[in-house]
Design a protein around this motif. Structure first.
Motif, PDB file in Angstrom:
ATOM      1  N   ARG A  57       0.834  -1.214   0.000  1.00  0.00           N
ATOM      2  CA  ARG A  57       0.000   0.000   0.000  1.00  0.00           C
ATOM      3  C   ARG A  57       0.862   1.255   0.000  1.00  0.00           C
ATOM      4  NH1 ARG A  57      -3.059   0.211   5.785  1.00  0.00           N
ATOM      5  NH2 ARG A  57      -3.289  -2.024   5.619  1.00  0.00           N
ATOM      6  N   ASP A  58       2.167   1.081   0.194  1.00  0.00           N
ATOM      7  CA  ASP A  58       3.082   2.216   0.326  1.00  0.00           C
ATOM      8  C   ASP A  58       3.728   2.503  -1.033  1.00  0.00           C
ATOM      9  OD1 ASP A  58       5.331   3.850   0.815  1.00  0.00           O
ATOM     10  OD2 ASP A  58       5.458   3.142   2.875  1.00  0.00           O
ATOM     11  N   LYS A  59       3.402   3.663  -1.614  1.00  0.00           N
ATOM     12  CA  LYS A  59       3.886   3.963  -2.974  1.00  0.00           C
ATOM     13  C   LYS A  59       5.401   4.110  -3.036  1.00  0.00           C
ATOM     14  CE  LYS A  59      -0.381   5.926  -4.745  1.00  0.00           C
ATOM     15  NZ  LYS A  59      -1.155   7.153  -5.014  1.00  0.00           N
ATOM     16  N   GLU A  60       5.985   4.614  -1.966  1.00  0.00           N
ATOM     17  CA  GLU A  60       7.445   4.776  -1.937  1.00  0.00           C
ATOM     18  C   GLU A  60       8.129   3.401  -1.945  1.00  0.00           C
ATOM     19  OE1 GLU A  60      11.195   6.745  -1.705  1.00  0.00           O
ATOM     20  OE2 GLU A  60       9.222   7.175  -2.559  1.00  0.00           O
ATOM     21  N   ALA A  61       7.566   2.452  -1.184  1.00  0.00           N
ATOM     22  CA  ALA A  61       8.111   1.082  -1.181  1.00  0.00           C
ATOM     23  C   ALA A  61       8.006   0.470  -2.579  1.00  0.00           C
ATOM     24  CB  ALA A  61       7.347   0.217  -0.172  1.00  0.00           C
ATOM     25  N   LEU A  62       6.890   0.697  -3.251  1.00  0.00           N
ATOM     26  CA  LEU A  62       6.711   0.157  -4.609  1.00  0.00           C
ATOM     27  C   LEU A  62       7.746   0.742  -5.571  1.00  0.00           C
ATOM     28  CD1 LEU A  62       2.832   0.201  -4.880  1.00  0.00           C
ATOM     29  CD2 LEU A  62       4.252  -1.813  -5.230  1.00  0.00           C
ATOM     30  N   TYR A  83      -3.295  -5.763   1.350  1.00  0.00           N
ATOM     31  CA  TYR A  83      -3.308  -7.210   1.106  1.00  0.00           C
ATOM     32  C   TYR A  83      -4.673  -7.887   1.237  1.00  0.00           C
ATOM     33  CZ  TYR A  83      -1.582  -6.785   5.999  1.00  0.00           C
ATOM     34  OH  TYR A  83      -1.371  -6.415   7.293  1.00  0.00           O
ATOM     35  N   ASP A  84      -5.679  -7.211   1.818  1.00  0.00           N
ATOM     36  CA  ASP A  84      -7.004  -7.847   1.793  1.00  0.00           C
ATOM     37  C   ASP A  84      -7.671  -7.699   0.422  1.00  0.00           C
ATOM     38  OD1 ASP A  84      -7.540  -5.142   2.020  1.00  0.00           O
ATOM     39  OD2 ASP A  84      -9.226  -5.398   3.393  1.00  0.00           O
ATOM     40  N   GLU A  85      -7.020  -6.945  -0.484  1.00  0.00           N
ATOM     41  CA  GLU A  85      -7.524  -6.812  -1.859  1.00  0.00           C
ATOM     42  C   GLU A  85      -6.992  -7.935  -2.767  1.00  0.00           C
ATOM     43  OE1 GLU A  85      -7.486  -2.561  -3.307  1.00  0.00           O
ATOM     44  OE2 GLU A  85      -6.441  -2.281  -1.398  1.00  0.00           O
ATOM     45  N   VAL A 223      -7.886  -5.683   8.331  1.00  0.00           N
ATOM     46  CA  VAL A 223      -7.328  -6.086   7.027  1.00  0.00           C
ATOM     47  C   VAL A 223      -6.823  -7.521   7.100  1.00  0.00           C
ATOM     48  CG1 VAL A 223      -5.421  -5.662   5.419  1.00  0.00           C
ATOM     49  CG2 VAL A 223      -6.741  -3.744   6.289  1.00  0.00           C
ATOM     50  N   LEU A 224      -6.103  -7.836   8.183  1.00  0.00           N
ATOM     51  CA  LEU A 224      -5.531  -9.186   8.324  1.00  0.00           C
ATOM     52  C   LEU A 224      -6.629 -10.242   8.462  1.00  0.00           C
ATOM     53  CD1 LEU A 224      -2.820 -10.662   8.551  1.00  0.00           C
ATOM     54  CD2 LEU A 224      -2.966 -10.404  11.028  1.00  0.00           C
ATOM     55  N   GLU A 225      -7.687  -9.882   9.192  1.00  0.00           N
ATOM     56  CA  GLU A 225      -8.807 -10.814   9.385  1.00  0.00           C
ATOM     57  C   GLU A 225      -9.440 -11.212   8.058  1.00  0.00           C
ATOM     58  OE1 GLU A 225     -11.918 -10.605  13.060  1.00  0.00           O
ATOM     59  OE2 GLU A 225     -10.788  -8.793  12.608  1.00  0.00           O
ATOM     60  N   ARG A 226      -9.458 -10.276   7.125  1.00  0.00           N
ATOM     61  CA  ARG A 226      -9.996 -10.586   5.796  1.00  0.00           C
ATOM     62  C   ARG A 226      -8.951 -11.249   4.901  1.00  0.00           C
ATOM     63  NH1 ARG A 226     -11.931  -5.498   7.063  1.00  0.00           N
ATOM     64  NH2 ARG A 226     -10.365  -4.378   5.839  1.00  0.00           N
ATOM     65  N   ALA A 227      -7.685 -10.818   5.078  1.00  0.00           N
ATOM     66  CA  ALA A 227      -6.641 -11.211   4.117  1.00  0.00           C
ATOM     67  C   ALA A 227      -6.199 -12.669   4.258  1.00  0.00           C
ATOM     68  CB  ALA A 227      -5.433 -10.293   4.278  1.00  0.00           C
ATOM     69  N   VAL A 228      -6.033 -13.158   5.486  1.00  0.00           N
ATOM     70  CA  VAL A 228      -5.486 -14.526   5.643  1.00  0.00           C
ATOM     71  C   VAL A 228      -6.460 -15.576   5.097  1.00  0.00           C
ATOM     72  CG1 VAL A 228      -4.540 -16.231   7.243  1.00  0.00           C
ATOM     73  CG2 VAL A 228      -3.948 -13.827   7.516  1.00  0.00           C
TER      74      VAL A 228
END
Length: 318
Positions: A57-62, A83-85, A223-228
């Motif tokens: 989600r971090d544009k600088e990291a990307l 990551y839940d996307e 987010v994690l609850e949905r993502a895993v």
């Protein structure tokens, strides 16, 4: 750039856990938390037949990871997403099933190392803490606008902070005089609010409050609850998932999803358990694995890490 940011946590163990699923031609591995690309680079290098999809989600990291992974060309697809996307991302790329998924949760070392992001309590900085700075509200707004009861709930639930009421009483008193803007003032307030006995134990007394604010600002547990579960669902049979967590709240969520998937759901007393009630997952780690002493000595950020892995052994029951 400090060297510590280049050391991905428990890297070798993550690669070994995922290896049986990624050594086949045509395999797809998803790095749900790209960060600076250390895990992704190692996955591409070790599994030359694999294709990588990486999310952040971090544009600088990307931006930085795009440079780092450029030598791998078409094998790496980098996506700006939380990551839940994951289901939507795979759908857009036309990928039905994947062979490997890796999560390295928590704050990337880049975010901690860059003072102006406001994640670290050890240096004065604006209270921001957003992993994606193009959206949402920062930590200062949470501190300055949330009702006291809500702040207490956040500190207790996300920071496991026993002194939440004391800290929040001090925050409410101080924000009435002047809104919070930087981290140093908050750290000082927490030090002053806590009883002496509490300050003598376990590291910086502001640590739990900063963790709680970060989780709230980024909606991390939701987010994690949905993502895993979504990641488990995306795995092909024989596919593997590895998750690195850094505090007990994350680890508990991961454990619940894995344990549920590895448990038969048949009503008691059936002489033979039908296929649809059989477990979907096989656990690959006994409990949560911890980093070695050598690794912690080399990279202090590895200290709180907990690794869990699972393999998909069956399709979901229709």
């Amino acid at each position: 750039m400090s060297q510590s940011r280049h050391v991905p946590v428990m890297l070798q163990r993550c690669l070994d856990l995922l290896a049986p699923a990624l050594e086949r031609p045509g395999s797809v591995v998803v790095d749900c938390t790209l960060g600076l690309g250390g895990h992704s680079e190692a996955l591409l290098a070790r599994f030359p037949e694999a294709r990588l999809v990486a999310l952040d989600r971090d544009k600088e990291a990307l931006r930085l990871s795009t440079q780092r992974l450029a030598p791998f060309g078409e094998r790496a697809t980098l996506v700006h997403a939380v990551y839940d996307e994951l289901p939507d991302v795979l759908d857009r790329l036309g990928i039905a099933r994947v062979q490997g998924v890796l999560f390295d949760l928590g704050v990337s070392s880049m975010q901690l190392d860059e003072a102006e992001r406001g994640f670290a309590y050890a240096q004065d900085a604006p209270l921001d803490m957003r992993m994606d700075q193009s959206t949402g509200i920062g930590a200062a707004e949470v501190l300055n606008t949330y009702p006291p009861g809500e702040l207490v709930r956040i500190l207790r639930a996300y920071g496991e902070e026993k002194q939440a009421k004391r800290i929040v009483a001090a925050i409410v008193r101080e924000r009435a005089k002047e809104p919070f803007a930087t981290s140093a003032r908050l750290v000082e307030l927490i030090r002053d609010a806590l009883p002496q006995a509490v300050k003598r134990t376990g590291g910086n007394p502001a640590k739990r409050t900063f963790q709680a604010l970060r989780i709230e600002v980024n909606g991390e547990l939701g987010v994690l609850e949905r993502a895993v579960p979504a990641a488990v669902k995306a795995l092909a049979v024989g596919g593997r998932i590895a998750v690195l967590s850094y505090h007990s709240l994350e680890d508990r969520l991961v454990k619940q999803v894995f344990t549920a998937g590895a448990t038969a759901t048949a009503p008691p007393g059936l002489p033979v358990v039908p296929e649809r009630y059989q477990p979907r997952l096989k656990l690959l780690t006994r409990g949560a694995e911890l980093p070695t002493e050598e690794e912690v000595a080399e990279n202090r950020r590895a200290a709180p890490a907990r690794l869990r892995g699972a393999e998909r052994i069956r399709e979901d029951a229709e």
